[in-house]
Scaffold this motif. Structure first.
Motif, PDB file in Angstrom:
ATOM      1  N   THR A  80       0.831  -1.205   0.000  1.00 59.76           N
ATOM      2  CA  THR A  80       0.000   0.000   0.000  1.00 59.76           C
ATOM      3  C   THR A  80       0.864   1.254   0.000  1.00 59.76           C
ATOM      4  O   THR A  80       0.595   2.213  -0.737  1.00 59.76           O
ATOM      5  N   PRO A 142      -1.422  -4.241  -8.073  1.00 55.14           N
ATOM      6  CA  PRO A 142      -0.802  -2.965  -7.694  1.00 55.14           C
ATOM      7  C   PRO A 142      -0.623  -1.990  -8.857  1.00 55.14           C
ATOM      8  O   PRO A 142      -0.676  -0.782  -8.644  1.00 55.14           O
ATOM      9  N   THR A 215      -5.624   2.583   0.218  1.00 59.09           N
ATOM     10  CA  THR A 215      -6.373   1.603   1.011  1.00 59.09           C
ATOM     11  C   THR A 215      -7.761   1.391   0.435  1.00 59.09           C
ATOM     12  O   THR A 215      -8.238   0.262   0.304  1.00 59.09           O
ATOM     13  N   GLY A 224      -2.871  -3.645  -2.533  1.00 59.34           N
ATOM     14  CA  GLY A 224      -2.834  -3.081  -1.192  1.00 59.34           C
ATOM     15  C   GLY A 224      -3.662  -3.854  -0.193  1.00 59.34           C
ATOM     16  O   GLY A 224      -4.129  -4.970  -0.451  1.00 59.34           O
TER      17      GLY A 224
END
Length: 270
Positions: A80, A142, A215, A224
């Motif tokens: 994250t 990601p 998040t 994340g």
């Protein structure tokens, strides 16, 4: 003299009346807007879920903190942070030239207006929509999160950079122009030294925001810690929800403290 002062006071607008009218309008809009809120679906089951979440925070599953595998909580927190950092960095690099191109005191006004419109279009799309779009393009993971952070950062950073550029000391630019220095030389030696601290402070602030947004993006599959959080909530594993929320709170708090300290150092030198 007293008559002049009295005349000036009498010619002033009636701010009390204006404030009263604005207050009435604000209250009326508030009551009108509250009509869209439907409280009929609030029941004891929802209250029980809130209690379960709070109970999970109070009694988290600490065994998750001892797992250091690739799918562990620590790895997802690190992922994250990386998504937010890389997205902020790429967004800042792209925002820098866009900010100069949208500044009417640097480039011709027609060019500035075109780029301002472009930035406005980028800023109108929420982060969650960017996330859903890039997941369709790149697949979940990601990379979709990084692309989303990049575009959301471009919209905000370019706007703030451009406002900072608009307030620079133009006397230096005029002096450079009299010396025959080209546009790149003006930017490099006359503008960037004035703007470096402000730009860096803005980038750090955007990174702070991107930690929270990264998040949220995890909830839609953009990498994340958001994905395991929504899985734990759907499976009613409240102890896991508790430890994930606690880790997020600590992460945001640490980033907030560090970013505030750095920005204060840049602004005041203390």
């Amino acid at each position: 003299m007293d008559q002049k002062i009295e005349k000036v006071l009498n010619n002033e607008p009636n701010y009390r009346l204006i404030r009263t009218i604005l207050t009435i309008i604000t209250i009326a809009i508030l009551f009108w807007s509250s009509g869209v809120m439907d409280f009929s679906k609030v029941n004891s089951q929802g209250t029980g879920i809130v209690k379960s979440i709070l109970g999970g925070i109070i009694h988290p599953d600490m065994t998750l903190l001892t797992d250091f595998s690739k799918d562990s909580l620590w790895y997802l927190i690190f992922e994250t942070i990386c998504i937010a950092f890389v997205g902020t960095l790429i967004g800042a690099l792209i925002s820098l030239p866009l900010a100069f191109l949208s500044s009417a005191n640097i480039v011709p006004r027609i060019v500035a207006e075109i780029f301002k419109l472009l930035i406005l279009l980028i800023r109108t799309i929420p982060a969650i929509v960017y996330g859903l779009m890039f997941i369709r393009v790149t697949g979940p993971g990601p990379f979709a999160g990084v692309m989303t952070m990049t575009f959301t950062s471009i919209g905000m950073l370019t706007k703030l950079f451009q406002e900072t550029i608009a307030n620079i000391d133009t006397n230096i630019l005029e002096a450079f122009e009299s010396l025959g220095i080209n546009t790149w030389g003006k930017i490099r030696f006359g503008i960037l030294p004035q703007l470096f601290a402000s730009f860096l402070s803005t980038i750090i602030y955007r990174f702070d925001m991107n930690i929270r947004d990264a998040t949220t993006l995890g909830l839609v599959g953009a990498g994340g810690i958001g994905a395991p959080l929504i899985f734990a909530i759907n499976a009613y594993r409240w102890n896991e929800v508790g430890v994930i929320l606690l880790s997020l709170m600590i992460l945001v708090l640490v980033v907030e403290l560090l970013s505030t300290r750095i920005r204060k150092k840049l602004a005041y030198g203390i």
